[in-house]
Design an enzyme around this catalytic site. Structure first.
Site, PDB file in Angstrom:
ATOM      1  N   GLU A  27       0.824  -1.208   0.000  1.00  0.00           N
ATOM      2  CA  GLU A  27       0.000   0.000   0.000  1.00  0.00           C
ATOM      3  C   GLU A  27       0.860   1.261   0.000  1.00  0.00           C
ATOM      4  O   GLU A  27       0.428   2.313  -0.446  1.00  0.00           O
ATOM      5  CB  GLU A  27      -0.888   0.033   1.246  1.00  0.00           C
ATOM      6  N   TYR A  59     -18.574  24.751  -2.684  1.00  0.00           N
ATOM      7  CA  TYR A  59     -18.285  23.315  -2.576  1.00  0.00           C
ATOM      8  C   TYR A  59     -17.097  22.914  -3.434  1.00  0.00           C
ATOM      9  O   TYR A  59     -16.412  21.930  -3.151  1.00  0.00           O
ATOM     10  CB  TYR A  59     -19.505  22.435  -2.832  1.00  0.00           C
ATOM     11  N   GLU A  79      -7.823   6.704   9.807  1.00  0.00           N
ATOM     12  CA  GLU A  79      -8.217   7.589  10.896  1.00  0.00           C
ATOM     13  C   GLU A  79      -7.414   8.894  10.848  1.00  0.00           C
ATOM     14  O   GLU A  79      -7.966   9.985  11.025  1.00  0.00           O
ATOM     15  CB  GLU A  79      -8.005   6.905  12.260  1.00  0.00           C
ATOM     16  N   LYS A 105     -11.454   3.275   1.517  1.00  0.00           N
ATOM     17  CA  LYS A 105     -10.415   2.636   0.705  1.00  0.00           C
ATOM     18  C   LYS A 105     -11.151   1.686  -0.226  1.00  0.00           C
ATOM     19  O   LYS A 105     -11.813   0.742   0.220  1.00  0.00           O
ATOM     20  CB  LYS A 105      -9.437   1.883   1.608  1.00  0.00           C
TER      21      LYS A 105
END
Length: 125
Positions: A27, A59, A79, A105
């Protein structure tokens, strides 16, 4: 938190951004796709009256700020990434009362048939 917040909110769903985030070596070696949802609470009364972009939060600016956080720095944990996203969005515009960020993910490294893994965080002023 909801008692203080305006009922108005801007929502951005499924912003697709490529980044390098994760704990496993594979990863950390290549970019992978992430999906980001943003809910931003604010008072939109002025914009409702004026119909002017200057009276609300853009936005597009929120989406750009989120894309930059996901794409520019690497985090091991979702997190940490989600917390940094929430903090960055709150400083994007002082009119935001709170934000909720969901990071998914899309290709989690699991030996199971999983569509995504993710985290949701909320931050308020």
């Amino acid at each position: 938190m909801t008692e203080r917040l305006s009922g108005d909110r801007i929502e951005i769903r499924d912003l697709r951004v490529v980044g390098v985030h994760g704990v496993l070596p594979e990863e950390r070696q290549r970019a992978q796709p992430f999906s980001v949802d943003i809910v931003a609470w604010l008072d939109t009364a002025a914009a409702q009256r004026s119909d002017a972009l200057a009276d609300t939060v853009d936005y597009g600016a929120l989406a750009q700020a989120a894309a930059e956080v996901v794409g520019q720095r690497s985090y091991q944990l979702l997190e940490a990434l989600a917390g940094r996203l929430a903090d960055a969005l709150l400083i994007t515009d002082g009119r935001l009362e709170a934000v909720e960020v969901t990071v998914r993910k899309l290709r989690p490294p699991l030996p199971l048939d999983v569509g995504s893994t993710g985290i949701r965080v909320r931050r308020a002023r």
